[in-house]
Design a protein around this motif. Structure first.
Motif, PDB file in Angstrom:
ATOM      1  N   TYR A  70       3.193   6.999   3.778  1.00 55.85           N
ATOM      2  CA  TYR A  70       1.939   6.259   3.665  1.00 55.85           C
ATOM      3  C   TYR A  70       2.067   4.936   4.423  1.00 55.85           C
ATOM      4  CZ  TYR A  70       0.859   9.626  -0.003  1.00 55.85           C
ATOM      5  OH  TYR A  70       0.615  10.786  -0.693  1.00 55.85           O
ATOM      6  N   ARG A  71       2.487   5.026   5.671  1.00 56.32           N
ATOM      7  CA  ARG A  71       2.685   3.850   6.510  1.00 56.32           C
ATOM      8  C   ARG A  71       1.751   3.922   7.711  1.00 56.32           C
ATOM      9  NH1 ARG A  71       7.512   0.685   6.569  1.00 56.32           N
ATOM     10  NH2 ARG A  71       8.648   0.946   4.603  1.00 56.32           N
ATOM     11  N   ARG A  72       1.339   2.771   8.167  1.00 54.21           N
ATOM     12  CA  ARG A  72       0.423   2.699   9.309  1.00 54.21           C
ATOM     13  C   ARG A  72       1.229   2.466  10.587  1.00 54.21           C
ATOM     14  NH1 ARG A  72      -4.963   1.727   7.518  1.00 54.21           N
ATOM     15  NH2 ARG A  72      -5.021   1.563   5.245  1.00 54.21           N
ATOM     16  N   PRO A  73       1.128   3.379  11.556  1.00 57.10           N
ATOM     17  CA  PRO A  73       1.856   3.220  12.816  1.00 57.10           C
ATOM     18  C   PRO A  73       1.400   1.965  13.557  1.00 57.10           C
ATOM     19  CG  PRO A  73       0.988   5.450  12.575  1.00 57.10           C
ATOM     20  CD  PRO A  73       0.347   4.619  11.510  1.00 57.10           C
ATOM     21  N   THR A 112      -3.789   6.948  12.295  1.00 56.14           N
ATOM     22  CA  THR A 112      -3.380   6.729  10.919  1.00 56.14           C
ATOM     23  C   THR A 112      -3.585   8.012  10.116  1.00 56.14           C
ATOM     24  OG1 THR A 112      -4.002   4.411  11.052  1.00 56.14           O
ATOM     25  CG2 THR A 112      -3.820   5.346   8.851  1.00 56.14           C
ATOM     26  N   GLY A 113      -2.718   8.226   9.134  1.00 50.27           N
ATOM     27  CA  GLY A 113      -2.861   9.403   8.288  1.00 50.27           C
ATOM     28  C   GLY A 113      -4.197   9.435   7.568  1.00 50.27           C
ATOM     29  N   GLU A 114      -4.664  10.643   7.234  1.00 51.91           N
ATOM     30  CA  GLU A 114      -5.984  10.822   6.635  1.00 51.91           C
ATOM     31  C   GLU A 114      -6.097  10.174   5.263  1.00 51.91           C
ATOM     32  OE1 GLU A 114      -6.796  14.957   6.571  1.00 51.91           O
ATOM     33  OE2 GLU A 114      -6.894  15.178   8.758  1.00 51.91           O
ATOM     34  N   THR A 115      -4.976   9.958   4.583  1.00 51.97           N
ATOM     35  CA  THR A 115      -5.018   9.405   3.224  1.00 51.97           C
ATOM     36  C   THR A 115      -5.228   7.895   3.205  1.00 51.97           C
ATOM     37  OG1 THR A 115      -2.604   9.207   3.231  1.00 51.97           O
ATOM     38  CG2 THR A 115      -3.543  11.226   2.297  1.00 51.97           C
ATOM     39  N   LEU A 116      -5.150   7.249   4.358  1.00 51.08           N
ATOM     40  CA  LEU A 116      -5.250   5.795   4.417  1.00 51.08           C
ATOM     41  C   LEU A 116      -6.661   5.348   4.791  1.00 51.08           C
ATOM     42  CD1 LEU A 116      -1.901   4.923   6.243  1.00 51.08           C
ATOM     43  CD2 LEU A 116      -2.350   4.988   3.786  1.00 51.08           C
ATOM     44  N   VAL A 117      -7.152   4.364   4.069  1.00 49.85           N
ATOM     45  CA  VAL A 117      -8.450   3.766   4.372  1.00 49.85           C
ATOM     46  C   VAL A 117      -8.352   3.042   5.715  1.00 49.85           C
ATOM     47  CG1 VAL A 117     -10.102   1.992   3.640  1.00 49.85           C
ATOM     48  CG2 VAL A 117      -9.007   3.471   1.931  1.00 49.85           C
ATOM     49  N   PRO A 118      -9.310   3.219   6.611  1.00 51.11           N
ATOM     50  CA  PRO A 118      -9.277   2.480   7.879  1.00 51.11           C
ATOM     51  C   PRO A 118      -9.224   0.970   7.626  1.00 51.11           C
ATOM     52  CG  PRO A 118     -10.930   4.209   7.955  1.00 51.11           C
ATOM     53  CD  PRO A 118     -10.463   4.139   6.533  1.00 51.11           C
ATOM     54  N   LEU A 119      -8.404   0.278   8.392  1.00 53.60           N
ATOM     55  CA  LEU A 119      -8.292  -1.176   8.203  1.00 53.60           C
ATOM     56  C   LEU A 119      -9.616  -1.885   8.458  1.00 53.60           C
ATOM     57  CD1 LEU A 119      -4.847  -2.405   9.585  1.00 53.60           C
ATOM     58  CD2 LEU A 119      -5.670  -2.370   7.221  1.00 53.60           C
ATOM     59  N   SER A 120     -10.491  -1.248   9.208  1.00 60.17           N
ATOM     60  CA  SER A 120     -11.802  -1.835   9.461  1.00 60.17           C
ATOM     61  C   SER A 120     -12.614  -1.974   8.178  1.00 60.17           C
ATOM     62  CB  SER A 120     -12.584  -1.003  10.481  1.00 60.17           C
ATOM     63  OG  SER A 120     -12.761   0.329  10.004  1.00 60.17           O
ATOM     64  N   GLN A 121     -12.233  -1.212   7.144  1.00 59.08           N
ATOM     65  CA  GLN A 121     -12.937  -1.262   5.865  1.00 59.08           C
ATOM     66  C   GLN A 121     -12.249  -2.184   4.855  1.00 59.08           C
ATOM     67  OE1 GLN A 121     -13.675   2.707   4.359  1.00 59.08           O
ATOM     68  NE2 GLN A 121     -14.193   3.495   6.387  1.00 59.08           N
ATOM     69  N   VAL A 122     -11.188  -2.833   5.276  1.00 54.07           N
ATOM     70  CA  VAL A 122     -10.430  -3.725   4.396  1.00 54.07           C
ATOM     71  C   VAL A 122     -10.592  -5.162   4.893  1.00 54.07           C
ATOM     72  CG1 VAL A 122      -8.136  -4.321   3.521  1.00 54.07           C
ATOM     73  CG2 VAL A 122      -8.743  -1.918   3.907  1.00 54.07           C
ATOM     74  N   LYS A 123     -10.949  -6.058   3.998  1.00 55.01           N
ATOM     75  CA  LYS A 123     -11.066  -7.461   4.386  1.00 55.01           C
ATOM     76  C   LYS A 123      -9.673  -8.039   4.570  1.00 55.01           C
ATOM     77  CE  LYS A 123     -12.960 -11.967   3.105  1.00 55.01           C
ATOM     78  NZ  LYS A 123     -13.735 -12.764   2.128  1.00 55.01           N
ATOM     79  N   LEU A 124      -9.422  -8.591   5.759  1.00 54.33           N
ATOM     80  CA  LEU A 124      -8.108  -9.136   6.075  1.00 54.33           C
ATOM     81  C   LEU A 124      -8.167 -10.650   6.198  1.00 54.33           C
ATOM     82  CD1 LEU A 124      -6.890  -6.573   8.768  1.00 54.33           C
ATOM     83  CD2 LEU A 124      -6.257  -6.657   6.349  1.00 54.33           C
ATOM     84  N   GLU A 150       0.820  -1.204   0.000  1.00 55.03           N
ATOM     85  CA  GLU A 150       0.000   0.000   0.000  1.00 55.03           C
ATOM     86  C   GLU A 150       0.859   1.262   0.000  1.00 55.03           C
ATOM     87  OE1 GLU A 150      -3.610   1.280   2.909  1.00 55.03           O
ATOM     88  OE2 GLU A 150      -1.645   1.073   3.866  1.00 55.03           O
ATOM     89  N   GLU A 151       1.883   1.264   0.817  1.00 52.66           N
ATOM     90  CA  GLU A 151       2.724   2.452   0.960  1.00 52.66           C
ATOM     91  C   GLU A 151       3.303   2.914  -0.372  1.00 52.66           C
ATOM     92  OE1 GLU A 151       7.113   3.692   2.655  1.00 52.66           O
ATOM     93  OE2 GLU A 151       6.532   1.608   2.311  1.00 52.66           O
ATOM     94  N   THR A 152       3.977   1.993  -1.078  1.00 47.94           N
ATOM     95  CA  THR A 152       4.628   2.383  -2.327  1.00 47.94           C
ATOM     96  C   THR A 152       3.606   2.700  -3.411  1.00 47.94           C
ATOM     97  OG1 THR A 152       4.924   0.010  -2.725  1.00 47.94           O
ATOM     98  CG2 THR A 152       6.820   1.227  -1.936  1.00 47.94           C
ATOM     99  N   ALA A 153       2.498   1.978  -3.426  1.00 51.17           N
ATOM    100  CA  ALA A 153       1.453   2.256  -4.415  1.00 51.17           C
ATOM    101  C   ALA A 153       0.929   3.681  -4.250  1.00 51.17           C
ATOM    102  CB  ALA A 153       0.319   1.253  -4.282  1.00 51.17           C
ATOM    103  N   LEU A 154       0.634   4.081  -3.025  1.00 48.18           N
ATOM    104  CA  LEU A 154       0.098   5.414  -2.782  1.00 48.18           C
ATOM    105  C   LEU A 154       1.124   6.500  -3.096  1.00 48.18           C
ATOM    106  CD1 LEU A 154      -1.921   4.800   0.505  1.00 48.18           C
ATOM    107  CD2 LEU A 154      -2.836   5.279  -1.771  1.00 48.18           C
ATOM    108  N   GLN A 155       2.388   6.219  -2.845  1.00 47.09           N
ATOM    109  CA  GLN A 155       3.431   7.189  -3.182  1.00 47.09           C
ATOM    110  C   GLN A 155       3.464   7.457  -4.685  1.00 47.09           C
ATOM    111  OE1 GLN A 155       7.005   5.429  -1.597  1.00 47.09           O
ATOM    112  NE2 GLN A 155       6.904   6.611   0.290  1.00 47.09           N
ATOM    113  N   TRP A 156       3.406   6.412  -5.478  1.00 43.49           N
ATOM    114  CA  TRP A 156       3.473   6.568  -6.932  1.00 43.49           C
ATOM    115  C   TRP A 156       2.208   7.234  -7.467  1.00 43.49           C
ATOM    116  CZ3 TRP A 156       6.970   4.204 -10.789  1.00 43.49           C
ATOM    117  CH2 TRP A 156       8.187   3.833 -10.227  1.00 43.49           C
ATOM    118  N   ILE A 157       1.081   6.892  -6.901  1.00 47.20           N
ATOM    119  CA  ILE A 157      -0.175   7.518  -7.324  1.00 47.20           C
ATOM    120  C   ILE A 157      -0.143   9.015  -7.002  1.00 47.20           C
ATOM    121  CG2 ILE A 157      -2.659   7.626  -6.867  1.00 47.20           C
ATOM    122  CD1 ILE A 157      -2.542   4.560  -6.421  1.00 47.20           C
ATOM    123  N   ALA A 158       0.339   9.367  -5.809  1.00 49.13           N
ATOM    124  CA  ALA A 158       0.430  10.774  -5.417  1.00 49.13           C
ATOM    125  C   ALA A 158       1.386  11.546  -6.316  1.00 49.13           C
ATOM    126  CB  ALA A 158       0.865  10.883  -3.961  1.00 49.13           C
TER     127      ALA A 158
END
Length: 342
Positions: A291-294, A301-313, A229-237
């Motif tokens: 774009y990393r999750r502490p 978490t930063g505002e640009t990241l989707v909450p993990l609660s909304q991601v199927k894990l 996720e981190e690198t993908a968001l960096q390139w998109i930004a």
């Protein structure tokens, strides 16, 4: 090794900036700090991640830090080769299942602010200290791929993506190994069922490094890819023609981490650095600048990241992934056309 950044290099730069042009960073030992003021870090992080953290650590502690960079598997292999006479004090980076696989080269250490880290991110035996949480995602070239074509891991096995998938060698890239196990978990099949299918979709081709995945998809030499996720968001930004997908059939958010090398020459300084990586200041830096999750509970978490609660894990079993790592890599090499049957 891919490279080395040392305080000696900074000294040379300082000489140039202060009128000492033509002089070199001193090589004799009189300019080196005593052993109790040194630290050697092996890191698989990109310079943009490790540099501000190491720089701040040096400024706060006065400890001279020598940084050696490379792929996580490469550096862990190096640590194993040096086990009888360790050079590194800390391994900074790499998926925690990769660190678990090299437990014979590491020593347990409980960081000073362990209580601020949720149990799901902790090592049961304190073999490693978590650094950030990194979901695995799928990416696609927005000029070549209709978003409806790529919503899940199973879509990678469709004929339309045959030979057009960017995936890094999991024996070199720790994040790629995490992705491989995540794929197995999401598909719900055995490695013997899943791995040959993915290898066939790749047409027995993989890339040399995880960084190549983003380049290949952005340039259109591949249509889709597997990355973090981190690198993908960096390139998109940065304006690249990339889209990102959290697979509907599930993904993982496994932490990367740091670990104390067994027999570390500068153990006390290594412990200070491990504490620093999960300090409030550093974890806030992750949330604010990257774009990393502490991994701390008291850092949002930063505002640009989707909450993990909304991601199927998926139910990612770090212990199993670590235990089966060599077997999985051997099987993967075989299905990609290796010579030896697993």
């Amino acid at each position: 090794m891919n490279g080395r950044r040392t305080v000696a290099g900074l000294f040379a730069l300082l000489c140039l900036l202060t009128g000492c042009a033509g002089s070199q960073a001193p090589a004799d030992a009189s300019y080196m700090p005593p052993q109790e003021e040194r630290l050697v870090i092996y890191t698989s992080h990109k310079e943009e991640v490790w540099w501000p953290i190491v720089k701040e650590f040096e400024e706060r502690t006065g400890i001279w830090v020598d940084v050696v960079t490379g792929g996580s598997s490469q550096l862990l292999d190096q640590i194993r080769q040096e086990r009888e006479a360790p050079r590194a004090d800390v391994m900074f980076g790499g998926g925690v299942e990769s660190l678990e696989s090299y437990s014979d080269c590491l020593e347990p250490y409980a960081c000073s602010e362990k209580a601020q880290i949720p149990e799901r991110y902790r090592s049961e035996k304190d073999l490693w200290t978590p650094f950030s949480s990194l979901p695995v995602v799928l990416i696609y070239n927005t000029k070549l791929v209709d978003p409806a074509w790529l919503t899940s891991w199973s879509d990678l096995l469709s004929d339309r993506f045959q030979g057009k998938i960017a995936f890094a060698d999991p024996s070199v890239s720790g994040s790629s190994f995490t992705s491989l196990v995540t794929f197995l978990d999401a598909m719900g099949q055995s490695p013997e069922e899943c791995l040959p299918q993915l290898a066939a979709s790749l047409e027995d081709r993989q890339l040399d490094s995880s960084g190549d995945v983003l380049s290949a998809v952005a340039q259109g030499s591949d249509w889709v890819g597997i990355t973090l996720e981190e690198t993908a968001l960096q390139w998109i930004a940065a304006g690249e023609d990339l889209g990102m997908v959290y697979p509907a059939d599930g993904t993982s958010s496994v932490p990367d981490g740091s670990a104390l090398v067994a027999g570390a020459p500068h153990r006390e300084n290594a412990e200070k650095f491990l504490d620093f990586t999960v300090s409030l200041d550093v974890q806030q830096l992750l949330a604010r600048q990257f774009y990393r999750r502490p991994v701390r509970e008291d850092v949002e978490t930063g505002e640009t990241l989707v909450p993990l609660s909304q991601v199927k894990l998926v139910d990612y079993d770090v212990e199993w992934a670590s235990r089966e790592r060599e077997s999985l890599l051997m099987s993967w090499a075989f299905y990609l056309g290796g010579e030896e049957e697993p």
